[in-house]
Scaffold this motif. Structure first.
Motif, short mmCIF file in Angstrom:
data_model
loop_
_atom_site.label_atom_id
_atom_site.label_comp_id
_atom_site.label_asym_id
_atom_site.label_seq_id
_atom_site.Cartn_x
_atom_site.Cartn_y
_atom_site.Cartn_z
N PRO A 367 50.44 48.39 53.80
CA PRO A 367 49.68 49.18 52.82
C PRO A 367 49.69 48.52 51.45
O PRO A 367 50.52 47.66 51.17
CB PRO A 367 50.44 50.51 52.79
CG PRO A 367 51.84 50.13 53.14
CD PRO A 367 51.74 49.01 54.13
N PRO A 368 48.77 48.91 50.57
CA PRO A 368 48.81 48.41 49.19
C PRO A 368 50.10 48.85 48.51
O PRO A 368 50.73 49.82 48.92
CB PRO A 368 47.59 49.07 48.54
CG PRO A 368 46.73 49.54 49.65
CD PRO A 368 47.66 49.84 50.80
N SER A 369 50.48 48.13 47.47
CA SER A 369 51.67 48.51 46.71
C SER A 369 51.36 48.44 45.23
O SER A 369 50.29 48.00 44.82
CB SER A 369 52.84 47.57 47.04
OG SER A 369 52.62 46.29 46.49
N MET A 370 52.31 48.88 44.41
CA MET A 370 52.11 48.91 42.97
C MET A 370 52.70 47.71 42.27
O MET A 370 52.82 47.69 41.04
CB MET A 370 52.69 50.21 42.39
CG MET A 370 52.06 51.47 42.93
SD MET A 370 50.26 51.53 42.74
CE MET A 370 50.13 51.96 41.01
N VAL A 371 53.08 46.69 43.02
CA VAL A 371 53.52 45.45 42.40
C VAL A 371 52.30 44.70 41.89
O VAL A 371 51.17 45.09 42.14
CB VAL A 371 54.34 44.59 43.38
CG1 VAL A 371 55.57 45.32 43.83
CG2 VAL A 371 53.49 44.17 44.58
N GLY A 372 52.51 43.61 41.16
CA GLY A 372 51.39 42.90 40.56
C GLY A 372 51.48 41.40 40.74
O GLY A 372 52.55 40.86 41.02
N GLU A 373 50.36 40.72 40.57
CA GLU A 373 50.25 39.28 40.81
C GLU A 373 49.11 38.71 39.98
O GLU A 373 48.01 39.27 40.00
CB GLU A 373 49.95 39.02 42.29
CG GLU A 373 51.01 38.27 43.04
CD GLU A 373 51.06 36.78 42.75
OE1 GLU A 373 50.26 36.30 41.91
OE2 GLU A 373 51.88 36.10 43.35
N ASP A 374 49.34 37.60 39.27
CA ASP A 374 48.22 37.04 38.53
C ASP A 374 47.33 36.15 39.40
O ASP A 374 46.35 35.57 38.92
CB ASP A 374 48.68 36.32 37.27
CG ASP A 374 49.42 35.02 37.50
OD1 ASP A 374 49.67 34.66 38.68
OD2 ASP A 374 49.74 34.34 36.51
N PHE A 375 47.61 36.06 40.70
CA PHE A 375 46.70 35.41 41.63
C PHE A 375 45.32 36.07 41.57
O PHE A 375 44.30 35.45 41.89
CB PHE A 375 47.28 35.49 43.05
CG PHE A 375 46.42 34.88 44.12
CD1 PHE A 375 46.20 33.52 44.16
CD2 PHE A 375 45.86 35.67 45.11
CE1 PHE A 375 45.40 32.95 45.15
CE2 PHE A 375 45.06 35.13 46.11
CZ PHE A 375 44.84 33.75 46.13
N ALA A 376 45.28 37.33 41.16
CA ALA A 376 44.02 38.07 41.07
C ALA A 376 43.00 37.37 40.20
O ALA A 376 41.79 37.46 40.45
CB ALA A 376 44.29 39.47 40.52
N PHE A 377 43.44 36.64 39.18
CA PHE A 377 42.51 36.01 38.24
C PHE A 377 41.61 34.98 38.91
O PHE A 377 40.48 34.75 38.46
CB PHE A 377 43.28 35.35 37.09
CG PHE A 377 43.79 36.32 36.07
CD1 PHE A 377 42.91 36.94 35.18
CD2 PHE A 377 45.14 36.62 35.99
CE1 PHE A 377 43.37 37.84 34.23
CE2 PHE A 377 45.60 37.52 35.04
CZ PHE A 377 44.72 38.14 34.17
N TYR A 378 42.07 34.36 40.00
CA TYR A 378 41.23 33.35 40.65
C TYR A 378 40.00 33.96 41.31
O TYR A 378 39.02 33.26 41.57
CB TYR A 378 42.06 32.57 41.69
CG TYR A 378 43.23 31.85 41.06
CD1 TYR A 378 43.03 30.82 40.17
CD2 TYR A 378 44.55 32.23 41.35
CE1 TYR A 378 44.10 30.17 39.56
CE2 TYR A 378 45.62 31.59 40.77
CZ TYR A 378 45.40 30.55 39.87
OH TYR A 378 46.46 29.92 39.26
N GLY A 379 40.03 35.24 41.54
CA GLY A 379 38.87 35.93 42.09
C GLY A 379 38.07 36.68 41.04
O GLY A 379 37.12 37.39 41.38
N ARG A 380 38.45 36.55 39.76
CA ARG A 380 37.82 37.30 38.69
C ARG A 380 36.92 36.43 37.80
O ARG A 380 36.49 36.88 36.74
CB ARG A 380 38.88 37.97 37.82
CG ARG A 380 39.69 39.06 38.52
CD ARG A 380 38.80 40.25 38.86
NE ARG A 380 39.56 41.36 39.41
CZ ARG A 380 39.84 42.48 38.73
NH1 ARG A 380 39.43 42.61 37.49
NH2 ARG A 380 40.51 43.45 39.31
N THR A 381 36.67 35.19 38.20
CA THR A 381 35.78 34.35 37.41
C THR A 381 34.34 34.75 37.70
O THR A 381 34.06 35.57 38.58
CB THR A 381 35.98 32.86 37.73
OG1 THR A 381 35.60 32.62 39.09
CG2 THR A 381 37.44 32.46 37.55
N GLU A 382 33.40 34.16 36.97
CA GLU A 382 31.99 34.49 37.15
C GLU A 382 31.53 34.21 38.58
O GLU A 382 30.63 34.89 39.10
CB GLU A 382 31.15 33.68 36.16
CG GLU A 382 29.70 34.08 36.12
CD GLU A 382 28.92 33.34 35.04
OE1 GLU A 382 27.67 33.35 35.09
OE2 GLU A 382 29.56 32.73 34.15
#
Length: 445
Positions: A367-382
C-alpha cells in the motif's frame, strides 16, 4: 530518503498474475553472472557501509561510484548538482532508461555491531561533528546499482538503446534531485523515456520485492516554528509572556488540523518532531523552537495544513497577549518533496519482469505510505517522464517470522540498528532491476 521508521509495518498481498511466467534463458544467464559477481559486490557493500557521508558531502562516495561505472564501460560525468554522478552506456537505437541510486547517509550513531559497522563522522550544517550511518540503506542501493551497471554491460547483446545510471546526492535532506535537474541532467544528457529506482524495505523479507501502482509516497514538508515571548525569572511568571506554555498549547492545537480540518478520506500527517527551549529550571526563556514534518497526498491538503499552522500560531499568540512584534515565526524550509506517483503502465511492466525472475510468490503488492522521496522530481519535469520505484526486501525471513510470533519489533529504516541481510538482498536487487531495464530496452522483433 526522508523516512519515518514507524511507517513500514504493512500487510502485504501477493499479486494475482499468470503462474506460467518462467525465467528466460537470459534470466538464467544473468542469475549465474550475479552469483559469480556477488563476492565483489558484497565487498563493495561493506566498504560503502563503513564510510557513509552526509547530504551534499558525498565526495568520496561519489568517486567510488564513478570508478565503478567507468570500470563497467560507462562514459562518466562527475560533480552534477553537487557530487552527482552520471554514467551513460549507449548500445544502438532504442529507448532511454534512467536508473537512480542515492549516495548519502544519515547523522545516526550506528549500534548494529556489524564487523563493518560505520565509525564515520561528518560535519552538520552548524559545523558540529556528528556520527554518520547508512541507516536508510543507500549503501545497499549503490551496491545493487553497481551490479546492474556490470550486468547491463555484460549482456549488451540482449538490449538496444541507452542506459543512464545516476548517483544522486542529498536524498535524505532533499535537494539532490532538484540540483541535478537544475544542472542539466535532462538537457546535457539524453532525456529518458523511463526513470527507475528501488528502495530498501524494512518489513519485506530478503529475496522478495514490493510494488505499488500509482501513489506510493507522500508530499513532505519541513516546518520550523519559533515561538517568541517575554522571559524573566521562573518565580515571577506574572511578569512574562511564557513561550513554553504557548508552545505547549500550539503543539496540542496542531493535532486538530488532521482530526478536524482535513477530510477523513484524505491522508495527512502533522508531527512535531523536535521542541527546544530554555536553559535552566528557574528561567522562563524568550523563545521556544519547534520542528515539524508534514505529509499529504494532495496540493489542497498540503496548502491548507501550512495555512492552518500559521493561523493557529498567530491566534494562540494573540490570545496569550504576545505583542505583534513577538508573534511566532513560521518557516517552511526549502526541503519540499512532492508525492511520488508510480506510472501505472510502467509499474505493470516492471511487475511482469519481477514475477518472471522471482516467481509470483516473491512479488508483493504494497500500500502507499506517508514516507517521502525526492525521486518524484524526475517525473515532475515538463516532459512528464513515467517513473516507478519499487521496494527491495531486506529482512532476514527468520527474524521476521520471529517478530510476528513474539510481537518484538525489529530495526526499521533510520534506526541505529538497521542492518539489511546482504544475501540474497543484493542478488535480488541486481536481478530485478537488470531484468526491468533489459525488458524495457528489448529489441523489437
Amino acid at each position: 530518503m526522508s523516512f519515518s521508521k514507524y511507517l513500514f509495518l504493512f500487510l502485504f498481498t501477493s499479486i494475482v498474475l499468470p503462474s506460467g511466467a518462467q525465467p528466460t534463458a537470459r534470466d538464467k544467464e544473468v542469475q549465474a553472472f550475479v552469483e559469480q559477481s556477488y563476492g565483489k559486490l558484497f565487498s563493495l557493500y561493506q566498504t560503502l557501509h563503513a564510510a557513509p557521508e552526509l547530504s551534499f558531502q558525498e565526495k568520496n562516495t561519489a568517486a567510488t561510484i564513478a570508478a565503478q561505472l567507468k570500470t563497467a564501460g560507462f562514459a562518466v560525468t562527475e560533480n552534477m548538482g553537487g557530487y552527482g554522478v552520471v554514467g551513460i552506456l549507449k548500445n544502438g537505437a532504442g529507448p532511454t532508461v534512467l536508473v537512480r541510486t542515492d549516495l548519502d547517509g544519515l547523522p545516526v550513531l550506528e549500534e548494529s555491531n556489524l564487523p563493518y559497522a560505520s565509525k564515520a563522522t561528518g560535519k552538520a550544517d552548524a559545523g558540529k561533528e556528528v556520527p554518520v550511518m547508512h541507516a536508510c540503506g543507500h549503501d545497499m542501493h549503490m551496491t545493487v546499482f553497481t551490479g546492474v551497471a556490470q550486468t547491463l554491460a555484460k549482456f549488451k547483446k540482449n538490449w538496444s538503446g541507452t542506459v543512464i545510471l545516476i548517483g544522486q546526492p542529498a536524498e535524505e535532506r532533499s535537494g539532490g534531485a532538484k540540483a541535478m535537474l537544475k544542472d542539466g541532467l535532462f538537457t546535457k544528457f539524453p532525456e529518458p523515456d523511463y526513470c527507475l529506482a528501488l528502495h530498501n524495505h524494512a518489513s519485506i523479507p530478503a529475496g522478495q520485492v514490493g510494488y505499488t501502482e500509482g501513489n506510493i509516497m507522500a508530499n513532505v514538508d519541513a516546518v520550523e516554528i519559533t515561538v517568541r515571548g517575554l522571559g524573566d525569572h521562573g518565580a515571577m511568571p506574572q511578569n512574562t509572556k511564557d513561550p513554553v506554555v504557548l508552545a505547549s498549547q500550539i503543539v496540542m492545537a496542531l493535532q486538530t488540523i488532521v482530526s478536524r480540518e482535513t477530510s477523513p478520506l484524505q491522508p495527512a500527517v502533522v508531527t512535531v518532531g523536535s521542541i527546544h527551549g530554555g536553559t535552566s529550571y528557574n528561567i522562563i526563556p524568550d523563545e521556544v523552537k519547534l520542528q515539524l514534518t508534514l505529509r499529504s497526498y494532495s496540493d489542497e491538503v498540503r496548502h491548507n495544513t501550512i495555512a492552518s499552522i500559521k493561523r493557529i500560531c498567530k491566534g494562540l499568540a494573540e490570545g496569550a497577549g504576545i505583542p505583534q512584534d513577538r508573534l511566532p515565526v513560521v518557516t517552511v524550509r526549502d526541503q519540499f518533496n512532492p508525492f511520488t506517483y508510480n506510472n501505472i503502465n510502467l509499474t505493470k511492466r516492471l511487475t511482469q519482469s519481477f514475477v518472471r525472475v522471482l516467481g509470483k510468490e516473491n512479488v508483493l503488492e504494497t500500500p502507499p505510505s506517508m514516507v517521502g522521496e525526492d525521486f518524484a522530481f524526475y517525473g515532475r519535469t515538463e516532459a512528464k517522464i513515467p517513473i516507478s520505484l519499487y521496494w527491495l526486501g531486506t529482512v532476514d525471513p527468520k527474524k521476521l517470522a520471529e517478530s510476528k510470533q513474539t510481537g518484538k519489533a525489529f530495526p526499521t529504516l533510520h534506526s541505529s540498528n538497521f542492518a539489511p541481510l546482504p544475501e540474497p538482498t543484493i542478488k535480488t536487487g541486481v536481478q530485478t532491476m537488470s531484468a526491468s531495464v533489459m525488458d524495457l530496452l528489448a529489441p523489437k522483433k
